[in-house]
Design an enzyme around this catalytic site. Sequence first.
Site, PDB file in Angstrom:
ATOM      1  N   LYS A  34       0.842  -1.220   0.000  1.00 21.85           N
ATOM      2  CA  LYS A  34       0.000   0.000   0.000  1.00 21.85           C
ATOM      3  C   LYS A  34       0.872   1.264   0.000  1.00 21.85           C
ATOM      4  CE  LYS A  34      -2.054  -1.206   3.869  1.00 21.85           C
ATOM      5  NZ  LYS A  34      -1.380  -2.500   4.131  1.00 21.85           N
ATOM      6  N   ARG A 109     -10.126   0.624   8.092  1.00 18.74           N
ATOM      7  CA  ARG A 109      -9.635  -0.703   8.435  1.00 18.74           C
ATOM      8  C   ARG A 109     -10.651  -1.493   9.258  1.00 18.74           C
ATOM      9  NH1 ARG A 109      -3.713  -0.109   8.052  1.00 18.74           N
ATOM     10  NH2 ARG A 109      -2.670  -1.676   9.288  1.00 18.74           N
ATOM     11  N   ARG A 149      11.579  -5.609   5.139  1.00 20.48           N
ATOM     12  CA  ARG A 149      11.384  -4.174   4.897  1.00 20.48           C
ATOM     13  C   ARG A 149      12.353  -3.312   5.724  1.00 20.48           C
ATOM     14  NH1 ARG A 149       5.546  -1.910   5.391  1.00 20.48           N
ATOM     15  NH2 ARG A 149       5.681  -2.994   7.391  1.00 20.48           N
ATOM     16  N   ARG A 182      10.888  -1.207  11.216  1.00 15.36           N
ATOM     17  CA  ARG A 182       9.753  -0.921  12.096  1.00 15.36           C
ATOM     18  C   ARG A 182       9.688  -1.915  13.248  1.00 15.36           C
ATOM     19  NH1 ARG A 182       4.587  -0.036   8.234  1.00 15.36           N
ATOM     20  NH2 ARG A 182       3.671  -1.330   9.860  1.00 15.36           N
ATOM     21  N   ARG A 193      -1.141  -9.068  13.187  1.00 18.57           N
ATOM     22  CA  ARG A 193      -1.686  -8.081  12.238  1.00 18.57           C
ATOM     23  C   ARG A 193      -2.547  -8.791  11.180  1.00 18.57           C
ATOM     24  NH1 ARG A 193       3.949  -5.507  10.877  1.00 18.57           N
ATOM     25  NH2 ARG A 193       2.905  -4.380   9.196  1.00 18.57           N
TER      26      ARG A 193
HETATM   27  P1  AP5 Z   1       4.855  -1.554   1.888  1.00 20.66           P
HETATM   28  O1  AP5 Z   1       4.550  -0.714   0.705  1.00 20.66           O
HETATM   29  O2  AP5 Z   1       5.558  -0.945   3.036  1.00 20.66           O
HETATM   30  O3  AP5 Z   1       3.527  -2.345   2.345  1.00 20.66           O
HETATM   31  P2  AP5 Z   1       2.258  -1.846   3.152  1.00 20.66           P
HETATM   32  O4  AP5 Z   1       1.049  -2.476   2.534  1.00 20.66           O
HETATM   33  O5  AP5 Z   1       2.261  -0.364   3.294  1.00 20.66           O
HETATM   34  O6  AP5 Z   1       2.546  -2.571   4.519  1.00 20.66           O
HETATM   35  P3  AP5 Z   1       2.357  -2.069   6.028  1.00 20.66           P
HETATM   36  O7  AP5 Z   1       3.113  -3.060   6.893  1.00 20.66           O
HETATM   37  O8  AP5 Z   1       2.727  -0.626   6.164  1.00 20.66           O
HETATM   38  O9  AP5 Z   1       0.848  -2.272   6.234  1.00 20.66           O
HETATM   39  P4  AP5 Z   1       0.129  -2.417   7.573  1.00 20.66           P
HETATM   40  O10 AP5 Z   1      -1.263  -2.263   7.126  1.00 20.66           O
HETATM   41  O11 AP5 Z   1       0.433  -3.634   8.335  1.00 20.66           O
HETATM   42  O12 AP5 Z   1       0.777  -1.261   8.492  1.00 20.66           O
HETATM   43  P5  AP5 Z   1       0.374   0.222   8.800  1.00 20.66           P
HETATM   44  O13 AP5 Z   1       1.580   1.054   8.889  1.00 20.66           O
HETATM   45  O14 AP5 Z   1      -0.733   0.660   7.917  1.00 20.66           O
HETATM   46  O15 AP5 Z   1       5.730  -2.802   1.336  1.00 20.66           O
HETATM   47  C1  AP5 Z   1       6.146  -3.837   2.226  1.00 20.66           C
HETATM   48  C2  AP5 Z   1       7.497  -4.380   1.746  1.00 20.66           C
HETATM   49  O16 AP5 Z   1       7.320  -5.014   0.479  1.00 20.66           O
HETATM   50  C3  AP5 Z   1       8.579  -3.300   1.542  1.00 20.66           C
HETATM   51  O17 AP5 Z   1       9.811  -3.850   1.942  1.00 20.66           O
HETATM   52  C4  AP5 Z   1       8.574  -3.060   0.032  1.00 20.66           C
HETATM   53  O18 AP5 Z   1       9.827  -2.628  -0.462  1.00 20.66           O
HETATM   54  C5  AP5 Z   1       8.183  -4.424  -0.500  1.00 20.66           C
HETATM   55  N1  AP5 Z   1       7.407  -4.350  -1.733  1.00 20.66           N
HETATM   56  C6  AP5 Z   1       6.331  -3.546  -1.990  1.00 20.66           C
HETATM   57  N2  AP5 Z   1       5.854  -3.772  -3.229  1.00 20.66           N
HETATM   58  C7  AP5 Z   1       6.650  -4.745  -3.772  1.00 20.66           C
HETATM   59  C8  AP5 Z   1       6.653  -5.439  -5.024  1.00 20.66           C
HETATM   60  N3  AP5 Z   1       5.745  -5.179  -5.970  1.00 20.66           N
HETATM   61  N4  AP5 Z   1       7.582  -6.390  -5.226  1.00 20.66           N
HETATM   62  C9  AP5 Z   1       8.509  -6.676  -4.273  1.00 20.66           C
HETATM   63  N5  AP5 Z   1       8.562  -6.058  -3.060  1.00 20.66           N
HETATM   64  C10 AP5 Z   1       7.641  -5.116  -2.811  1.00 20.66           C
HETATM   65  O19 AP5 Z   1      -0.248   0.071  10.267  1.00 20.66           O
HETATM   66  C11 AP5 Z   1       0.605  -0.257  11.371  1.00 20.66           C
HETATM   67  C12 AP5 Z   1      -0.235  -0.334  12.625  1.00 20.66           C
HETATM   68  O20 AP5 Z   1      -0.836   0.946  12.894  1.00 20.66           O
HETATM   69  C13 AP5 Z   1      -1.415  -1.313  12.591  1.00 20.66           C
HETATM   70  O21 AP5 Z   1      -1.013  -2.629  12.914  1.00 20.66           O
HETATM   71  C14 AP5 Z   1      -2.360  -0.690  13.636  1.00 20.66           C
HETATM   72  O22 AP5 Z   1      -1.920  -0.987  14.929  1.00 20.66           O
HETATM   73  C15 AP5 Z   1      -2.156   0.796  13.398  1.00 20.66           C
HETATM   74  N6  AP5 Z   1      -3.100   1.348  12.418  1.00 20.66           N
HETATM   75  C16 AP5 Z   1      -2.798   1.860  11.203  1.00 20.66           C
HETATM   76  N7  AP5 Z   1      -3.897   2.252  10.555  1.00 20.66           N
HETATM   77  C17 AP5 Z   1      -4.937   1.987  11.383  1.00 20.66           C
HETATM   78  C18 AP5 Z   1      -6.331   2.148  11.279  1.00 20.66           C
HETATM   79  N8  AP5 Z   1      -6.902   2.659  10.162  1.00 20.66           N
HETATM   80  N9  AP5 Z   1      -7.105   1.758  12.304  1.00 20.66           N
HETATM   81  C19 AP5 Z   1      -6.562   1.244  13.428  1.00 20.66           C
HETATM   82  N10 AP5 Z   1      -5.248   1.049  13.596  1.00 20.66           N
HETATM   83  C20 AP5 Z   1      -4.429   1.425  12.580  1.00 20.66           C
HETATM   84 MG    MG Z   2       2.407   0.967   4.908  1.00 19.53          MG
END
Ligand code: AP5
Ligand code: MG
Length: 239
Positions: A34, A109, A149, A182, A193
């Site tokens: 994402k 979410r 990552r 992270r 997660r």
């Molecule tokens: P990346 O682009 O970083 O993936 P992502 O989908 O953004 O993954 P996240 O871990 O950030 O998602 P998440 O939903 O768990 O965490 P968030 O920060 O939102 O890519 C991942 C890896 O893959 C990277 O190394 C990249 O280089 C690689 N990659 C990408 N595309 C690729 C490709 N095509 N080919 C090869 N490699 C590739 O949330 C964290 C925490 O915050 C949650 O657990 C929760 O506690 C809280 N939180 C956040 N939002 C909310 C909400 N709306 N409500 C409640 N709690 C929330």
């Molecule tokens: Mg992210």
Amino acid sequence: MSSSSITAVDQGRDLGRKIQPGPILLLGAPGVGKGTQAKELVKLWGIPQISTGDLLRANVAQGTQLGRVAKEIMGRGELVPDSLVNEMVAVRLLEPDTVRGYILDGFPRTLGQAHWLDGRLATQVESLPVVAVSIQVNYNQLLRRITGRRNCPVCQTIYNVYMNPPKKDGFCDVEGAALVQRADDTEEVFKERMRAYAALTAPVVDHYREQGRFAEVDGDRPIAAIAAGIVAAVERLRG
Ligand code: AP5
Ligand code: MG
């Protein structure tokens, strides 16, 4: 990169210039890409990425009251309560850079967050309706993406030690800064997660699928090819 994927990206960029993006939701499991894709769309459309994960981590780093509450919850891989996240998003959406559209990355979410967002947009007659794009990648690939990552703490560029490494091991290509990992990017927290995603976020995907302005894209491809697919889907759904 093959010449065929360059063509796909170029086509995506041509499409991208023609539309007003409006509000775009990027949905998908942890590590699906994402954030990576949101950054591609920012470059293309000049609208902001609003990542609730990034906003929460900024609050944690600054030691705000929200950050103090969120830190423990995020460390366990659970979701921060809707009321806190909705309020944080409400404040961000008041910024003037959101007028032409924005990319919500990791929000909504829960169904509660989705209903809150739908209600907010319904009161804004000038806003286009949301377009939702769900990115899909299999479990084993997600685990590899999460554990591999690394992020630049200065420019937020996202790397992966296995699949998308920096030129110099451990350092950002753009800033030269030492890359960081992270706190929640462990296998143990990833599993929690994923449990939260299946229980609380999968119904959000169904909610937007039923609303119609919805597309699914295969996230197990090169980054530029996925971006071209998202752009093409948004163009089609805005048509
Ligand atoms: P990346 O682009 O970083 O993936 P992502 O989908 O953004 O993954 P996240 O871990 O950030 O998602 P998440 O939903 O768990 O965490 P968030 O920060 O939102 O890519 C991942 C890896 O893959 C990277 O190394 C990249 O280089 C690689 N990659 C990408 N595309 C690729 C490709 N095509 N080919 C090869 N490699 C590739 O949330 C964290 C925490 O915050 C949650 O657990 C929760 O506690 C809280 N939180 C956040 N939002 C909310 C909400 N709306 N409500 C409640 N709690 C929330
Ligand atoms: Mg992210």
